[in-house]
Design a protein around this motif. Structure first.
Motif, PDB file in Angstrom:
ATOM      1  N   UNK A  68       0.840  -1.201   0.000  1.00 50.56           N
ATOM      2  CA  UNK A  68       0.000   0.000   0.000  1.00 50.56           C
ATOM      3  C   UNK A  68       0.874   1.250   0.000  1.00 50.56           C
ATOM      4  N   UNK A  69       1.911   1.239   0.822  1.00 48.08           N
ATOM      5  CA  UNK A  69       2.781   2.412   0.878  1.00 48.08           C
ATOM      6  C   UNK A  69       3.467   2.632  -0.469  1.00 48.08           C
ATOM      7  N   UNK A  70       3.900   1.563  -1.117  1.00 50.24           N
ATOM      8  CA  UNK A  70       4.531   1.694  -2.430  1.00 50.24           C
ATOM      9  C   UNK A  70       3.552   2.292  -3.435  1.00 50.24           C
ATOM     10  N   UNK A  71       2.314   1.849  -3.405  1.00 50.61           N
ATOM     11  CA  UNK A  71       1.294   2.394  -4.312  1.00 50.61           C
ATOM     12  C   UNK A  71       1.054   3.870  -4.044  1.00 50.61           C
ATOM     13  N   UNK A  72       1.010   4.236  -2.767  1.00 54.18           N
ATOM     14  CA  UNK A  72       0.809   5.642  -2.420  1.00 54.18           C
ATOM     15  C   UNK A  72       1.999   6.485  -2.859  1.00 54.18           C
ATOM     16  N   UNK A  73       3.201   5.961  -2.686  1.00 53.25           N
ATOM     17  CA  UNK A  73       4.390   6.690  -3.142  1.00 53.25           C
ATOM     18  C   UNK A  73       4.354   6.878  -4.652  1.00 53.25           C
ATOM     19  N   UNK A  74       3.965   5.832  -5.374  1.00 54.45           N
ATOM     20  CA  UNK A  74       3.853   5.950  -6.835  1.00 54.45           C
ATOM     21  C   UNK A  74       2.829   7.014  -7.224  1.00 54.45           C
ATOM     22  N   UNK A  75       1.692   7.039  -6.515  1.00 59.31           N
ATOM     23  CA  UNK A  75       0.658   8.037  -6.806  1.00 59.31           C
ATOM     24  C   UNK A  75       1.151   9.446  -6.495  1.00 59.31           C
ATOM     25  N   UNK A  76       1.876   9.597  -5.411  1.00 61.08           N
ATOM     26  CA  UNK A  76       2.405  10.911  -5.034  1.00 61.08           C
ATOM     27  C   UNK A  76       3.430  11.380  -6.069  1.00 61.08           C
ATOM     28  N   UNK A  77       4.284  10.475  -6.510  1.00 56.83           N
ATOM     29  CA  UNK A  77       5.275  10.815  -7.533  1.00 56.83           C
ATOM     30  C   UNK A  77       4.572  11.256  -8.815  1.00 56.83           C
ATOM     31  N   UNK A  78       3.553  10.517  -9.220  1.00 60.67           N
ATOM     32  CA  UNK A  78       2.821  10.853 -10.449  1.00 60.67           C
ATOM     33  C   UNK A  78       2.122  12.205 -10.323  1.00 60.67           C
ATOM     34  N   UNK A  79       1.517  12.478  -9.181  1.00 60.76           N
ATOM     35  CA  UNK A  79       0.818  13.749  -8.995  1.00 60.76           C
ATOM     36  C   UNK A  79       1.806  14.900  -8.978  1.00 60.76           C
ATOM     37  N   UNK A  80       2.944  14.721  -8.331  1.00 64.49           N
ATOM     38  CA  UNK A  80       3.972  15.767  -8.314  1.00 64.49           C
ATOM     39  C   UNK A  80       4.523  16.024  -9.714  1.00 64.49           C
ATOM     40  N   UNK A  81       4.693  14.970 -10.490  1.00 68.44           N
ATOM     41  CA  UNK A  81       5.172  15.117 -11.868  1.00 68.44           C
ATOM     42  C   UNK A  81       4.193  15.967 -12.682  1.00 68.44           C
ATOM     43  N   UNK A  82       2.916  15.632 -12.569  1.00 71.22           N
ATOM     44  CA  UNK A  82       1.890  16.363 -13.308  1.00 71.22           C
ATOM     45  C   UNK A  82       1.845  17.827 -12.869  1.00 71.22           C
ATOM     46  N   UNK A  83       1.855  18.060 -11.572  1.00 69.32           N
ATOM     47  CA  UNK A  83       1.788  19.423 -11.052  1.00 69.32           C
ATOM     48  C   UNK A  83       3.025  20.217 -11.467  1.00 69.32           C
ATOM     49  N   UNK A  84       4.191  19.581 -11.400  1.00 72.40           N
ATOM     50  CA  UNK A  84       5.416  20.259 -11.799  1.00 72.40           C
ATOM     51  C   UNK A  84       5.333  20.703 -13.260  1.00 72.40           C
ATOM     52  N   UNK A  85       4.854  19.824 -14.113  1.00 66.67           N
ATOM     53  CA  UNK A  85       4.742  20.166 -15.530  1.00 66.67           C
ATOM     54  C   UNK A  85       3.753  21.310 -15.756  1.00 66.67           C
ATOM     55  N   UNK A  86       2.637  21.289 -15.043  1.00 60.13           N
ATOM     56  CA  UNK A  86       1.651  22.368 -15.163  1.00 60.13           C
ATOM     57  C   UNK A  86       2.234  23.695 -14.685  1.00 60.13           C
ATOM     58  N   UNK A  87       2.936  23.670 -13.569  1.00 65.89           N
ATOM     59  CA  UNK A  87       3.507  24.911 -13.028  1.00 65.89           C
ATOM     60  C   UNK A  87       4.655  25.434 -13.878  1.00 65.89           C
ATOM     61  N   UNK A  88       5.402  24.541 -14.494  1.00 67.56           N
ATOM     62  CA  UNK A  88       6.511  24.978 -15.345  1.00 67.56           C
ATOM     63  C   UNK A  88       6.015  25.805 -16.532  1.00 67.56           C
ATOM     64  N   UNK A  89       4.773  25.595 -16.935  1.00 70.88           N
ATOM     65  CA  UNK A  89       4.212  26.386 -18.030  1.00 70.88           C
ATOM     66  C   UNK A  89       4.099  27.866 -17.648  1.00 70.88           C
TER      67      UNK A  89
END
Length: 119
Positions: A64-85
């Motif tokens: 479960x923790x690994x899945x949550x870490x993967x989800x957090x990484x994915x959300x941070x990636x998406x947010x980073x890309x949006x903010x970089x714009x």
């Protein structure tokens, strides 16, 4: 949690700290009324949830923790890309993107540490 004695506590603390910083940066960035606001709000929620989950470890299985870490990484990636714009025109968006990158890196380190522990 079984195996906690082998957990890389420094990596966990760094991940919690990065999640907290990212949550704060995303919360501030979401008030800027840019197109990235929804991503920032979602990322802030994800980082807050990840941090609180790591703090209460009871009942948390490694899978479960690994899945949550993967989800957090994915959300941070998406947010980073949006903010970089907007980073060129907004210091807040640039700082938020940097916090997202740091959070991704810390969560990845934590996930890698857990994977080593499991093998």
């Amino acid at each position: 949690m079984p195996g906690m004695e082998m957990m890389d506590m420094a990596a966990m603390q760094a991940c919690m700290d990065a999640c907290s910083a990212c949550e704060q940066a995303c919360t501030v960035c979401s008030t800027q009324l840019m197109d990235c606001a929804p991503a920032c709000m979602n990322c802030a929620d994800m980082c807050g949830t990840m941090m609180r989950s790591m703090m209460r470890m009871q009942g948390m299985t490694p899978a479960v923790m690994m899945s949550m870490l993967d989800a957090c990484i994915a959300m941070c990636q998406y947010c980073m890309e949006e903010c970089m714009a907007h980073a060129e025109h907004s210091d807040v968006c640039r700082m938020c993107a940097q916090a997202c990158r740091a959070c991704m890196d810390a969560c990845t380190t934590m996930r890698d540490s857990m994977m080593k522990m499991a093998s």
